[in-house]
Every structure is written in C-alpha cells, then in structure tokens.
Design an enzyme around this catalytic site. Structure first.
Site, short mmCIF file in Angstrom:
data_model
loop_
_atom_site.label_atom_id
_atom_site.label_comp_id
_atom_site.label_asym_id
_atom_site.label_seq_id
_atom_site.Cartn_x
_atom_site.Cartn_y
_atom_site.Cartn_z
N HIS A 60 34.38 38.71 47.23
CA HIS A 60 35.91 38.49 46.81
C HIS A 60 36.72 39.71 46.39
O HIS A 60 37.64 40.03 47.01
CB HIS A 60 35.95 37.36 45.86
N HIS A 84 39.78 43.29 39.56
CA HIS A 84 40.75 42.18 39.12
C HIS A 84 39.82 40.97 38.31
O HIS A 84 40.54 40.52 37.44
CB HIS A 84 41.50 41.49 40.22
N GLU A 88 38.00 38.91 33.39
CA GLU A 88 38.35 37.32 33.37
C GLU A 88 36.84 36.58 33.24
O GLU A 88 36.38 35.89 32.62
CB GLU A 88 39.10 36.74 34.24
N ASP A 89 36.08 37.19 34.32
CA ASP A 89 34.64 36.39 34.84
C ASP A 89 33.50 37.05 34.24
O ASP A 89 32.40 36.50 34.30
CB ASP A 89 34.71 36.35 36.07
N ASP A 151 44.59 38.57 46.32
CA ASP A 151 43.54 37.36 45.61
C ASP A 151 43.93 35.98 46.17
O ASP A 151 42.83 35.45 46.42
CB ASP A 151 43.93 37.64 44.13
MN MN Z 1 40.14 36.56 42.20
#
Ligand code: MN
Length: 727
Positions: A60, A84, A88-89, A151
């Site tokens: 991704h 990016h 967050e992940d 994205d």
């Molecule tokens: Mn993404």
C-alpha cells in the site's frame, strides 16, 4: 483511445527500484538515498501486517509513493507516501520519524495521521466538526492533501476486498470530499479516477450498464476518433502550428451525470468523445489561431465557446473550449491549450510545483494557489459548524445550491432545484401537499429556482396533491420519482373507477349486470389474455382505454352483431340517453386521466362528452365540437361536471370592435375588473378599419363566461363577441 479499466490491476508488487527509477530523473542522489531509507524503515515497521487482499501491507505505501513519484513530487512527499501509515498503524512515533527523516517529513506524516483518525460519521454537527479538522490538517501543507488523495486512490482501487457496507461508506466519502478536493487542486486524473471508482461502488447497476453500452460500439468510435483527429491534425500542420491532437472518451461518471442532469438516455449523449489540441508553444495566441482554424473547418455551435485562457477556472485550469458541427453533422467538443496548460489541467498543483522551480516569476498560477489556500484557511475563522459546512460545500461544489431550512440546517440541491425539490426532501407528504413556499420570508411560486443562501419554508395544504406541471419543475430524482409514483397510483385508482362505470353502463345497456362478469369463467380468460389477475386490473384496462367494454360484454351476448350496424345503432342511442343517464363525473382539471380537448376548450356548464383515447385516458369535448362527430362512437362516453374547486379553464374569445384608440384597453379592463385573467391577447386591424381582438381568458364556468360576454358587449364600439372554436 481506451476507456480506463480498473479491473486489470497488476498483481506484481511495485518495487523500490521502480520508484527510484521514476525519481532518478529529477531528484539528486541524496534524495534517492533518503527514499530508500524510508522504504527500509516502512518495510520493517509494517513487517508481518497484511492487507485485506492478503498482500503484505507494504504494497500500500509503495503504491502511494509510486503515484507521487509519477507526479514528480519532491522527496519529502514521496518519503511521506512511504511512511504515511506508520504512526497510525504501527508503534512508530512522530519523534522517531523526525529523528530519522527531519522536521518536514515528520510534519507531513503527522498531518496524515491526524486525518486518518477522523471519521466523518453522519450526524451533521459532528460531521462538520470532523470535516473542519480534516481540512485544517490538510491545509497546513497542501502536500498532505496530495498524499491523502494518492492514499485514497489506492484504497479505492482495492475496495473490492472490503465488506459491502464499508465499500459504500468509503465510496460516499470519496465522492463527497476527495474527488472535489482533487478537482480544487486541479489534479484531473485523480478526480476522474476517484469519481469513476466511487460511481462503480455506489451505483453498480448503472455503472455496469453504462460500461456495457460503451463497449458495444467501441470499434466504430475508434474509427471515428481517428478520422476526426486526422482532419484536425492535418489542418493545424498546414497552418504551421505544432502540436498533438487527442481524442478521448469522457469518463463514466461524467457521462452518467450528464444523463442524470439533462434527463437523457445514453443514446442521446452526443459527446462521448472530447477532442483536444495540445500545442507545442508557450504563446496563448497560438491557441486562438488554432481555434479559428477549427472554426473555419467546422461550423461552431453558438454559445458554446468558452475562453478559459482569459478567464481561468478557480482551480487554475486554462483552455479554450468550443463545440462545432463535425463531419457527420454531429456535435464535437474541442479543447485547445498549450503544453503547459495541459500539464496544469491534468496535474494541477503538482505541475505548479514543478514549474515553480524552473521559473523566476510566477504569474497567475500563484494566485490560484493563494485562492486554494484561502479556501482551506478561511475555515479556521468559523466557529459555527453549520456555516462552516455551507462555506465548504459552496467552495467544493460550485454546481450545487445550498439553502437553509427555517431551523438553519443546510440542504444541498442541484442548480435549478425548486421549492418542490426542497419539499420532497423533507417528506413525501410535504411534497404532495406543497402549495407554495416562502423564500427569505416572501412567497414564491413553485417554479422558483432556489439560490444560494435562501432560507426556504414550505407551505402545505392538507388534501392538496401534485399538479400537471410538477414534473417540469422538480429536478431531483427523489422528487421526480415521488411525483411520478403519485400520478401512477392516481391514474390506476381513477381508471378502475372509470372502467367500472363504463362496464356497468355497457352491461345495463344489454339488460345484463356487471356482477355476471365477476362471477363468470370469462373473467379468468380475460386475466390470461391480458396478463392481469384481479377484477380491478380489468376495470383499469377499460378505464384506461386499453380494453373495450363492448368487447367484454359481447362475450355475454348470444351473437355478435356486425360492426357497421352496431355503430349505426349506437349513435342515436347515445344521444337519446344523454339527458337522464349518469355519466362519469369529472373532478376537475387536475384529474389525472382526464384532459380537456384543445379544439373546443370545454368549461363547466358546457354540455360535454368524453372520448376514451387508447392508453391515454379520457378527453373531454363539448357536444357541439365537430371533431366529436368523427370519433369512433364506441369509445364516446357520457360525462358530467362535478367541480368543487374553484379552478379556472382557458377559453378563447374573439371581440370585433371599431378600430378606435383605447378600445382594446377598454375591453381588457372590463375583463380584468371581473377578476378574470387574460393569458393571451392579440389584435389585428382589418382593411375596413375594424379591430379584431383575440383573447385567451381563464374562467371558472359557463356562467362566468356569459357574464364576461354580457359585460364586453356593453363596451362602446364593440361590434360582436364570440367564443372561438379551433376546429
Ligand atoms: Mn494509507
């Protein structure tokens, strides 16, 4: 020319070497190194994570970075693409990013992390607040927005792995927010792809149908495209201009929107292919020269020329647009632009960033960027979430109008929407019973076009129902389908009623009873023959003129009389009976199945007959109407007036006067003084110096009409007055 097909996505993963190949052309070696470092970082923190597709998660950020590299964006943006989702992940912190890649990248990644935590939800205030946060995060640096768009594109391309409810949610958000944002940034290819992908998931049936129909005549279109391209290219070259001619199909969503907005069928969309002349020049005037060459070649369609060079779009887009009548008499849309304008048109802000480095002085484009920033920045000042939403939507969707409910809620409508659209958006019953509206506190007619910022209040009346003109005024598909539904239901109710009366009368005429039909085996035969399954259905067929009552009754008669004789007998019978017998009672001009004949303009009080026109209900004529004599007597029925509402009916009169100054004014003032509307007036003078005035007036009934005649006769100089018959 090829329609984009998003199915054939490559399953081979994009590699870091592919990205570096792209960036090598325009980035220095130290940037290349940082990108590679970001790749290694991202790969290690996303290690073991999988996407719903089963692929490693890393695919991704790689795809996102690949898109950014194709757009030739700076190293920080591409690195941000790779990183990016890390904060967050994964367990990565912004501090770690800053230590490894510097402040710039950390700031961009932080912006993207903020956005990804915001879900728009549905409740309006919360949605407004979240929209605001999202816009704020993105406006901090427009590169954040571009990464977010890349994205979203990759997420949309792989949306088939998501469960259906999530597909709908993401596609809606994409269509509502991200596609318009891409448009505002001028990045056309992103806008187009986001719209088509959203369309595919939101309106799957329409999408499949459209793609099937487009594929069908592909070969023919290719041939046509090549021909038109060839003709233009040859002509351009002959005049010493250098450049390229492109013919490309419009994207699915724009075709679909065109069909929806103009309410046309696919076959009526004439401009599936748009042609484009891209000139290798930096002179605007070459574009104008190319335009005159095209206009000399094919005749321009008036009113279709747009000078987007002199007046660029808000997103910085510049081009000349024209529509001409092409080689086969068809309309052809042509855009003319320089190479630089073209790059801007396709890549928007990304192209700007590239040109910025090359050039010392920046002209119009910088102003465009300022406008964009303004759009995103101005929102910070606003505390009222409703106002914020209204402003934002206004900025994102210039083709819609935003109006307020009396409570201050914002509602969006397509341009051209009327109070009817507003009423139906509240509730079906509010729509049906809508008799008018107050806009900004003054009363407006139902056909009023809503304007941005209007406060709209709907006026209803219990028992009121849709009128004949409503379909002309309603624009939204919701309102239109509700109105159509009402008409359909009403038509059915009314045709059952009318059918029953006609049948009943026909049976009685032969000393039979309608109940005999309902008990008989013949009824089932009728069901089979006409593919229906209830007595009501049969009545409806009769009432709607699709099945003749005589035809049904004949089944119950011992023998069938010859047709000519029957017609002969029928006519005097009708006349003899017309006084005592009860006919169909008319409820008024809004009666869905009943139309007043235009040839004789019946008004209440006139003696009338009805004529069952096949599949179109009943037309009312006056008994005297000469057209009636020529109608099929089998389908003539008795009707009587039963008007409760104070409706008006139009009728034409001819007044002959001595041609003296002021006489027309005298006549019309007499009519107006009786509170009667004159909808049309026409005067001519004869050689004998008489004035012949034709008026179309709206009266309630024959009594009122006779009063008009009496009053007009009293006017000095009036010689005669008569009711006009057009037949
Ligand atoms: Mn993404």
């Amino acid at each position: 020319m090829q329609f984009v097909n998003y199915d054939g996505l490559k399953d081979n993963m994009l590699r870091i070497t592919d990205i570096l190949d792209k960036t090598q052309a325009y980035l220095p070696p130290e940037d290349q190194e940082m990108i590679e470092k970001a790749y290694i970082f991202s790969a290690s923190v996303h290690q073991g994570q999988l996407r719903l597709s089963g692929e490693p998660y890393l695919t991704h950020p790689m795809e996102v970075a690949g898109m950014l590299a194709d757009m030739k964006l700076d190293a920080a943006t591409i690195i941000t693409g790779l990183l990016h989702d890390t904060v967050e992940d994964t367990l990565t912190t912004t501090a770690q990013i800053e230590a490894a890649f510097g402040k710039d990248v950390a700031f961009l990644v932080d912006g993207l992390t903020k956005i990804s935590k915001i879900t728009l939800g549905s409740q309006e205030e919360r949605q407004a607040e979240n929209f605001r946060k999202m816009i704020l995060a993105m406006s901090a640096d427009l590169r954040i927005l571009v990464v977010r768009l890349a994205d979203r594109i990759h997420n949309m391309r792989t949306l088939n792995y998501q469960p259906p409810d999530k597909q709908k949610y993401i596609a809606t958000e994409t269509l509502d927010l991200y596609a318009p944002l891409a448009n505002r940034l001028g990045i056309n290819w992103m806008k187009v792809e986001l719209e088509d992908l959203s369309f595919r998931y939101l309106e799957n049936d329409a999408y499949s149908e459209l793609s099937r129909r487009i594929e069908k005549k592909q070969e023919q279109r290719d041939q046509y495209t090549a021909e038109v391209k060839g003709v233009i290219a040859k002509e351009i070259a002959k005049h010493g201009l250098k450049g390229e001619v492109e013919g490309r199909a419009k994207h699915f969503y724009s075709i679909y929107m065109k069909m929806q907005n103009q309410r046309i069928d696919f076959d009526e969309v004439y401009d599936l292919i748009a042609f484009r002349i891209v000139l290798d020049t930096d002179k605007d005037r070459d574009c104008y020269e190319a335009l005159s060459i095209v206009h000399a070649l094919w005749k321009p369609v008036p009113g279709r020329f747009k000078d987007r060079i002199a007046m660029p779009k808000a997103n910085g887009y510049r081009s000349l647009h024209t529509t001409v009548i092409g080689p086969y008499g068809e309309r052809v849309e042509i855009q003319i632009r320089t190479r630089e304008m073209h790059e801007w048109a396709e890549e928007g802000i990304a192209a700007h960033w590239r040109y910025k480095e090359k050039r010392a002085n920046l002209g119009t484009e910088d102003q465009q960027i300022m406008k964009l920033r303004e759009l995103l920045d101005v929102q910070q000042e606003v505390d009222n979430p409703r106002e914020f939403m209204a402003n934002l939507k206004l900025a994102l969707f210039p083709d819609e109008v935003y109006v307020f409910t009396p409570n201050g809620d914002v509602q969006a409508f397509p341009k051209g929407a009327t109070p009817l659209d507003f009423a139906y958006s509240i509730h079906t019953d509010v729509g049906h019973q809508c008799i008018g509206a107050k806009v900004n506190r003054s009363i407006v007619p139902l056909k009023y076009e809503l304007q941005n910022g209007d406060t709209v209040e709907i006026i209803t009346q219990t028992g009121h129902h849709p009128g004949k003109d409503w379909l002309k005024w309603a624009v939204t598909s919701r309102a239109r389908s509700k109105i159509k539904n009402w008409i359909k239901t009403e038509e059915r109710k009314r045709s059952i009623e009318i059918g029953r009366e006609i049948l009943d009368r026909e049976f009685k005429k032969h000393s039979l009873k309608l109940s005999q039909l309902l008990k008989s085996e013949d009824l089932k035969k009728l069901y089979e023959e006409h593919n229906v399954n209830s007595p009501d259905d049969v009545m409806a067929l009769v009432g709607y003129g699709r099945l003749s009552a005589k035809h049904i009754v004949n089944r119950f008669l011992p023998e069938i009389a010859p047709k000519t004789e029957e017609a002969f007998i029928d006519k005097p019978a009708r006349k003899a009976k017309s006084a005592p017998s009860l006919g169909i009672s008319l409820t008024g001009i809004e009666d869905v199945l009943v139309k007043m004949a235009r040839c004789c303009d019946p008004i209440p009080g006139d003696e009338i007959v009805g004529y069952i026109s096949r599949g179109r209900g009943i037309t009312i004529h006056t008994v005297q109407c000469t057209n009636v004599q020529e109608l099929d007597p089998e389908r003539v029925i008795e009707v009587s007036w039963n008007i409760k509402d104070k409706q008006t009916y139009s009728v034409d009169i001819r007044v002959v006067c001595k041609d003296k100054k002021g006489v027309i004014a005298d006549v019309s003032s007499v009519i107006s003084a009786m509170d009667i509307n004159i909808s049309h007036a026409e005067v001519e003078t004869t050689p004998e110096l008489q004035a012949i005035c034709n008026f179309r007036i709206d009266v309630h009934d024959l009594k009122q009409f006779n009063q008009v005649v009496a009053a007009v006769k009293k006017v000095k100089c009036v010689i005669s007055i008569e009711r006009l018959k057009k037949s």
